[in-house]
Design a protein around this motif. Sequence first.
Motif, PDB file in Angstrom:
ATOM      1  N   ASP A 238      -2.029  22.805   4.542  1.00 55.14           N
ATOM      2  CA  ASP A 238      -2.575  21.943   5.579  1.00 55.14           C
ATOM      3  C   ASP A 238      -3.322  20.788   4.933  1.00 55.14           C
ATOM      4  O   ASP A 238      -3.644  20.826   3.741  1.00 55.14           O
ATOM      5  CB  ASP A 238      -3.475  22.712   6.539  1.00 55.14           C
ATOM      6  N   ALA A 239      -3.579  19.748   5.714  1.00 56.09           N
ATOM      7  CA  ALA A 239      -4.265  18.566   5.195  1.00 56.09           C
ATOM      8  C   ALA A 239      -4.717  17.704   6.360  1.00 56.09           C
ATOM      9  O   ALA A 239      -4.144  17.766   7.458  1.00 56.09           O
ATOM     10  CB  ALA A 239      -3.353  17.764   4.266  1.00 56.09           C
ATOM     11  N   ILE A 240      -5.735  16.894   6.131  1.00 56.26           N
ATOM     12  CA  ILE A 240      -6.154  15.891   7.109  1.00 56.26           C
ATOM     13  C   ILE A 240      -5.074  14.813   7.171  1.00 56.26           C
ATOM     14  O   ILE A 240      -4.656  14.280   6.141  1.00 56.26           O
ATOM     15  CB  ILE A 240      -7.500  15.262   6.715  1.00 56.26           C
ATOM     16  N   SER A 241      -4.618  14.512   8.375  1.00 57.54           N
ATOM     17  CA  SER A 241      -3.538  13.519   8.497  1.00 57.54           C
ATOM     18  C   SER A 241      -4.087  12.114   8.672  1.00 57.54           C
ATOM     19  O   SER A 241      -3.767  11.203   7.914  1.00 57.54           O
ATOM     20  CB  SER A 241      -2.618  13.886   9.661  1.00 57.54           C
ATOM     21  N   HIS A 242      -4.924  11.916   9.706  1.00 59.10           N
ATOM     22  CA  HIS A 242      -5.525  10.611   9.980  1.00 59.10           C
ATOM     23  C   HIS A 242      -6.996  10.840  10.321  1.00 59.10           C
ATOM     24  O   HIS A 242      -7.345  11.847  10.954  1.00 59.10           O
ATOM     25  CB  HIS A 242      -4.796   9.899  11.124  1.00 59.10           C
ATOM     26  N   GLU A 243      -7.833   9.901   9.942  1.00 57.91           N
ATOM     27  CA  GLU A 243      -9.282  10.065  10.087  1.00 57.91           C
ATOM     28  C   GLU A 243      -9.757   9.867  11.518  1.00 57.91           C
ATOM     29  O   GLU A 243     -10.847  10.304  11.885  1.00 57.91           O
ATOM     30  CB  GLU A 243     -10.020   9.082   9.170  1.00 57.91           C
ATOM     31  N   GLY A 244      -8.974   9.192  12.349  1.00 60.18           N
ATOM     32  CA  GLY A 244      -9.384   8.923  13.717  1.00 60.18           C
ATOM     33  C   GLY A 244      -9.422  10.186  14.567  1.00 60.18           C
ATOM     34  O   GLY A 244      -8.775  11.186  14.265  1.00 60.18           O
ATOM     35  N   SER A 245     -10.158  10.109  15.656  1.00 62.83           N
ATOM     36  CA  SER A 245     -10.328  11.278  16.523  1.00 62.83           C
ATOM     37  C   SER A 245      -9.278  11.366  17.623  1.00 62.83           C
ATOM     38  O   SER A 245      -9.205  12.373  18.323  1.00 62.83           O
ATOM     39  CB  SER A 245     -11.723  11.247  17.160  1.00 62.83           C
ATOM     40  N   LYS A 246      -8.466  10.340  17.800  1.00 61.99           N
ATOM     41  CA  LYS A 246      -7.448  10.362  18.850  1.00 61.99           C
ATOM     42  C   LYS A 246      -6.231  11.164  18.406  1.00 61.99           C
ATOM     43  O   LYS A 246      -6.099  11.537  17.243  1.00 61.99           O
ATOM     44  CB  LYS A 246      -7.054   8.932  19.218  1.00 61.99           C
ATOM     45  N   ALA A 247      -5.324  11.374  19.354  1.00 63.85           N
ATOM     46  CA  ALA A 247      -4.194  12.281  19.126  1.00 63.85           C
ATOM     47  C   ALA A 247      -3.280  11.795  18.009  1.00 63.85           C
ATOM     48  O   ALA A 247      -3.030  10.598  17.855  1.00 63.85           O
ATOM     49  CB  ALA A 247      -3.395  12.443  20.417  1.00 63.85           C
ATOM     50  N   THR A 248      -2.791  12.743  17.221  1.00 65.84           N
ATOM     51  CA  THR A 248      -1.835  12.461  16.149  1.00 65.84           C
ATOM     52  C   THR A 248      -0.511  13.147  16.476  1.00 65.84           C
ATOM     53  O   THR A 248      -0.450  14.093  17.261  1.00 65.84           O
ATOM     54  CB  THR A 248      -2.353  12.967  14.794  1.00 65.84           C
ATOM     55  N   ARG A 249       0.551  12.651  15.841  1.00 67.07           N
ATOM     56  CA  ARG A 249       1.881  13.242  15.962  1.00 67.07           C
ATOM     57  C   ARG A 249       2.464  13.409  14.562  1.00 67.07           C
ATOM     58  O   ARG A 249       2.230  12.579  13.676  1.00 67.07           O
ATOM     59  CB  ARG A 249       2.823  12.359  16.799  1.00 67.07           C
ATOM     60  N   ALA A 250       3.231  14.487  14.366  1.00 67.50           N
ATOM     61  CA  ALA A 250       3.856  14.730  13.063  1.00 67.50           C
ATOM     62  C   ALA A 250       5.254  15.278  13.286  1.00 67.50           C
ATOM     63  O   ALA A 250       5.460  16.157  14.138  1.00 67.50           O
ATOM     64  CB  ALA A 250       3.021  15.715  12.239  1.00 67.50           C
ATOM     65  N   ILE A 251       6.227  14.761  12.537  1.00 69.39           N
ATOM     66  CA  ILE A 251       7.612  15.222  12.642  1.00 69.39           C
ATOM     67  C   ILE A 251       8.182  15.450  11.246  1.00 69.39           C
ATOM     68  O   ILE A 251       7.741  14.847  10.261  1.00 69.39           O
ATOM     69  CB  ILE A 251       8.502  14.215  13.406  1.00 69.39           C
TER      70      ILE A 251
END
Length: 512
Positions: A211-224
């Motif tokens: 696992d890892a931090i993807s983006h620093e922002g607090s809004k929703a993220t998507r990963a594919i």
Amino acid sequence: MSFRVVRSSKFRHVYGQALKREQCYDNIRVSKSSWDSTFCAVNPKFLAIIVESAGGGAFIVLPHNKVGRIAADHPLVGGHKGPVLDIAFCPHNDNVIASGSEDCVAKVWHIPDGGLHKTLTEPIVDLVYHQRRVGLVLWHPTALNVLLTAGSDNQVVIWNVGTGEALVEITCHPDIVYSACFNWDGSQLLTSCKDKKIRLINPRTGEVESDAISHEGSKATRAIFLRHGLVFTTGFSKMSERQYSLRTPDCLSEPIVMVELDTSNGVMFPLYDPDTNLVYLCGKGDSVIRYFEISSEPPFVHYINTFQTPDPQRGIGMMPKRGCDVNSCEISRFYRLNNSGLCQAITMTVPRKAELFQQDLYPDTIGDTAALSADEWIGGKDAEPILISLKDGYKPPESKAAMNVTRRTNVLDKMPPKGGKSPTGAGGLGGTSPVADKTLQEFADEIRKLKAMIVKHENRIRALEAEAALSKMAAPAAAAAATDDEDGAGGGDGLQTSAASAAAQELAADEV
């Protein structure tokens, strides 16, 4: 950010074109829910859109030939008790669609060929596990009848839809799961969570591999997952700037590419075409669709172009490659929803003069046949998707005649049981399904009503026959009394009595 430099590519001149209004779907009450979902699902047979519905949640399913203005009373799929949050068509059966709702239940539905003629309220199976709303449904890419659901209870469940059983329960997420994606052969699961982490999970055991931090922002993220194993993510920076990144599964914490796009606040949905390695970025509230090509050459994510639309989009769905028109060199097709109730089809085309089949644009693509059964997959077997050629085009198969769902039986199965025998022996009939039981009960009730009606009529006939017999016995006595009466008036009364008796006999005969 500058997009001026574009490398040489056969997709460099891909252009988008919106179909005319009369070729689109109009008067659709798109859901006003604030849930981060595309609200749209599409396959070569149907277009499904989550809509506003009084008294619960619903979505509309339209055949592709039913374009134009949709009637306000058009039949819906309306069995949920709360708003529908996500829908997904089964990749191995174009007539099957799954839905998740705020009523904490996921349901699987069968849509007949030609679409619905009345509102559908009876699913073929209910998947009950989550304690809070179900906001994500996802089908396994290679295993038949395997469905993933994720809810606001932070739980992820993988189901065998054919039996209604929960195969795996994944409890490693401390917060809401924003997105989930299987890799090419379905052996790994990638999720993004509200805790800003993306996780690589073994879907059979629920074990987190990395696992890892993807983006620093607090809004929703998507990963594919991309076809060859790379991970593509979208999210926000600390300054609320929209970003995308490219990573390797072995080192999720160090992105190969991290690019800032703009400062819009709409969540970006990455839509991926594994045949061309193109990623399309579509954001809620955006009026553009950006598309990029992924390659092994730096900078790895190559900007191609932007398709501009006149109004912001409410949701979007992407057609599988087998539903594209190979004769016009169409490589992608999107169905875009806006706030005015219009669902507009957008085609992405590579300009070619030749009218022959373009093999370089259309390598063998994912077909609608499952490579594994659910039992084989959960048993540890992996297989890549079964590919088909589009050289002669693709024709959707006809729906199976019956969709009877029973526990412990793969009722959605396209593949016959091994050995060519039916699950229950020579007859080929499993245990009675709820649908069959309901039909038999209705027939039994009708038969009981008919029997009661027959008995009632028989009793009435007997009563009328008895009344007629009494009238016949009373007639001679009345005639004798009339003869003995010497008074003229009395004689007249006797005649009236005889006439009355005769009338009573005729009435009784008529009633009989």
